[in-house]
Design an enzyme around this catalytic site. Structure first.
Site, PDB file in Angstrom:
ATOM      1  N   SER A  58      25.234  40.885 117.332  1.00 54.26           N
ATOM      2  CA  SER A  58      25.999  41.683 118.147  1.00 54.26           C
ATOM      3  C   SER A  58      25.005  42.496 119.259  1.00 54.26           C
ATOM      4  O   SER A  58      25.130  43.422 119.585  1.00 54.26           O
ATOM      5  CB  SER A  58      26.758  42.835 117.681  1.00 54.26           C
ATOM      6  OG  SER A  58      27.823  43.395 118.375  1.00 54.26           O
ATOM      7  N   ASP A  92      32.802  44.613 117.406  1.00 60.19           N
ATOM      8  CA  ASP A  92      31.190  44.867 117.598  1.00 60.19           C
ATOM      9  C   ASP A  92      31.090  46.266 118.446  1.00 60.19           C
ATOM     10  O   ASP A  92      30.301  47.167 118.234  1.00 60.19           O
ATOM     11  CB  ASP A  92      30.883  43.716 118.267  1.00 60.19           C
ATOM     12  CG  ASP A  92      30.829  42.322 117.619  1.00 60.19           C
ATOM     13  OD1 ASP A  92      31.489  42.343 116.540  1.00 60.19           O
ATOM     14  OD2 ASP A  92      30.751  41.449 118.274  1.00 60.19           O
ATOM     15  N   TYR A 115      35.012  29.658 119.997  1.00 58.96           N
ATOM     16  CA  TYR A 115      35.697  30.723 119.682  1.00 58.96           C
ATOM     17  C   TYR A 115      37.105  30.893 120.461  1.00 58.96           C
ATOM     18  O   TYR A 115      38.152  31.385 119.909  1.00 58.96           O
ATOM     19  CB  TYR A 115      34.826  31.947 120.293  1.00 58.96           C
ATOM     20  CG  TYR A 115      35.101  33.404 119.833  1.00 58.96           C
ATOM     21  CD1 TYR A 115      34.543  33.847 118.682  1.00 58.96           C
ATOM     22  CD2 TYR A 115      35.905  34.012 120.642  1.00 58.96           C
ATOM     23  CE1 TYR A 115      34.894  35.144 118.296  1.00 58.96           C
ATOM     24  CE2 TYR A 115      36.360  35.331 120.269  1.00 58.96           C
ATOM     25  CZ  TYR A 115      35.800  36.052 118.963  1.00 58.96           C
ATOM     26  OH  TYR A 115      36.176  36.948 118.779  1.00 58.96           O
TER      27      TYR A 115
HETATM   28  C1  GLA Z   1      32.288  37.663 117.628  1.00 65.19           C
HETATM   29  C2  GLA Z   1      33.048  38.711 118.204  1.00 65.19           C
HETATM   30  C3  GLA Z   1      34.039  39.826 117.409  1.00 65.19           C
HETATM   31  C4  GLA Z   1      34.280  38.999 116.112  1.00 65.19           C
HETATM   32  C5  GLA Z   1      33.469  38.194 115.506  1.00 65.19           C
HETATM   33  C6  GLA Z   1      34.017  37.338 114.328  1.00 65.19           C
HETATM   34  O1  GLA Z   1      31.331  38.747 117.075  1.00 65.19           O
HETATM   35  O2  GLA Z   1      32.367  39.380 119.346  1.00 65.19           O
HETATM   36  O3  GLA Z   1      34.919  40.255 118.285  1.00 65.19           O
HETATM   37  O4  GLA Z   1      35.642  38.272 116.668  1.00 65.19           O
HETATM   38  O5  GLA Z   1      32.805  37.211 116.483  1.00 65.19           O
HETATM   39  O6  GLA Z   1      34.391  38.042 113.383  1.00 65.19           O
END
Ligand code: GLA
Length: 393
Positions: free
Chosen positions: A123, A167, A216
């Site tokens: 993150s 995150d 995603y």
């Molecule tokens: C990324 C996204 C989050 C979440 C994860 C998977 O980190 O930013 O919001 O969806 O993937 O859990």
């Protein structure tokens, strides 16, 4: 010292303040946030620091130490900037959201120093967004939940990744020594104490597959497709959060097999978050580890967001003495695994996983000990901020 770097770059501008926002590792609850379900992340001591001072010439200047790049604009033009496709989008996106929410954008000079490795699934983007927002506000108050939503919107609308809120939320609300169970629908949270006798380690596969972003978005669309099919059986369902395993089984015939598998991951993963929290309360370390492995298998086979490097790291980890469980963490297609170990076995684990991974892929993975840290805020102890030389390692 971050202050010296700041003065070297910007001269002796007025009072410099530093804001910090941590990266995170998600223990369990993956790809559930945008389905309005549950997640259980911890914030890390890896963080993004943004040093900030007012600038006297009406311009907003930003500098990334990691990229060794700077950008600047007249502050009043920032609201009209378009996405550029690089790191500065996170700062500009957040600035635009602040303006939209009624916070005047003051001319500032910002210096960005991050210890969260980019593209690692820890993150780095949210930590940049949150620390930049705090630096742009420099002490002006903002309700924490508004800050989290605003940073998420910056990523969805300006950067263009339709992410959930996990995150940004954990980067702001995290507590020291504990995990945070977030209900991504009500946006309430619960502190989850972790039992004694464990260590948490993240292992960075050092790969970032290009597929990540498009896959995603595709997953979010597939989840919406599953919801549309299930609603025909039960109109009260508005997200996968509302779906139980029996309801999904009953509805599975009405949707393509692939979509049913995607939904099965989300529905079972939501359940696993609750089970993991219960296992924490009982200090049932074996069950906690087992749930991590089940989560990984579901991400690997049903949701298909893992990759050979992550699967190798998990398969190898569970064969190392002292490892209770492991799984990929974050969006997937590269980045990190999270590993739950018995206390005192971390060093042995680190050595074993590094040599196995290097032997297989010819790449040395980074290994991080994860200590649940506090959420974002002003950093007054400048001495505690890592030097840029230390970052280069
Ligand atoms: C990324 C996204 C989050 C979440 C994860 C998977 O980190 O930013 O919001 O969806 O993937 O859990």
């Amino acid at each position: 010292m971050i202050l010296e770097s700041f003065h070297r770059r910007y001269g002796n501008e007025r009072a410099v303040r530093v804001f910090r926002a941590p990266g995170r590792v998600n223990l369990i609850g993956e790809h559930t946030d945008y389905n309005l379900g549950f997640v259980l992340p911890i914030a890390l001591d890896l963080a993004c620091f943004v040093a900030s001072a007012d600038s006297s010439d009406g311009r907003l200047r930003i500098y990334s130490e990691e990229k060794k790049q700077s950008r600047e604009w007249p502050a009043e033009e920032v609201a009209r900037l378009k996405r550029s496709g690089d790191w500065s989008d996170y700062v500009v996106g957040v600035a635009q959201e602040l303006i939209r929410a009624g916070y005047r954008l003051e001319p500032k000079s910002l210096l960005i120093r991050s210890t969260v490795p980019e593209g690692s699934g820890l993150s780095s983007s949210a930590s940049l967004e949150v620390s930049s927002a705090l630096a742009l506000l420099t002490g002006r108050q903002i309700p924490p939940l508004e800050l989290a939503k605003l940073c998420q919107r910056a990523e969805v609308d300006f950067v263009g990744l339709p992410c959930g809120i996990m995150d940004q939320y954990v980067s702001i609300f995290a507590r020291e020594h504990a995990a945070l169970k977030i209900d991504c629908r009500s946006l309430e949270n619960q502190t989850v104490e972790l039992p004694d006798g464990i260590e948490i380690m993240a292992v960075n596969s050092m790969v970032k597959h290009a597929l990540g972003q498009s896959a995603y978005k595709e997953r979010t669309e597939q989840c919406a497709e599953a919801v549309a099919a299930i609603r025909r059986l039960d109109s009260k369902v508005s997200s996968l959060r509302d779906v139980t395993v029996p309801l999904l089984e009953a509805a599975s015939e009405t949707m393509p097999k692939l979509i049913a598998r995607r939904a099965r991951h989300v529905v079972t993963e939501n359940e696993r978050v609750g089970l993991f929290v219960n296992a924490c309360a009982r200090a049932d370390l074996d069950r906690m580890g087992q749930l991590l492995v089940e989560s990984h298998l579901s991400l690997q086979h049903d949701y298909e967001v893992s990759c050979p490097e992550l699967d190798f790291l998990v398969d190898t980890a569970v064969g190392i003495g002292g490892v209770l469980g492991a799984r990929m963490t974050g969006g997937g297609f590269g980045g990190c695994t999270v590993n739950l170990l018995r206390e005192g076995t971390g060093e042995r684990f680190g050595n074993a996983i590094v040599s196995a991974y290097e032997g297989r892929f010819g790449v040395v993975p980074q290994v991080f000990e994860c200590y649940p840290s506090r959420g974002a805020g002003e950093e007054k102890n400048f001495e505690s901020i890592p030097s840029s030389a230390a970052l280069r390692g």
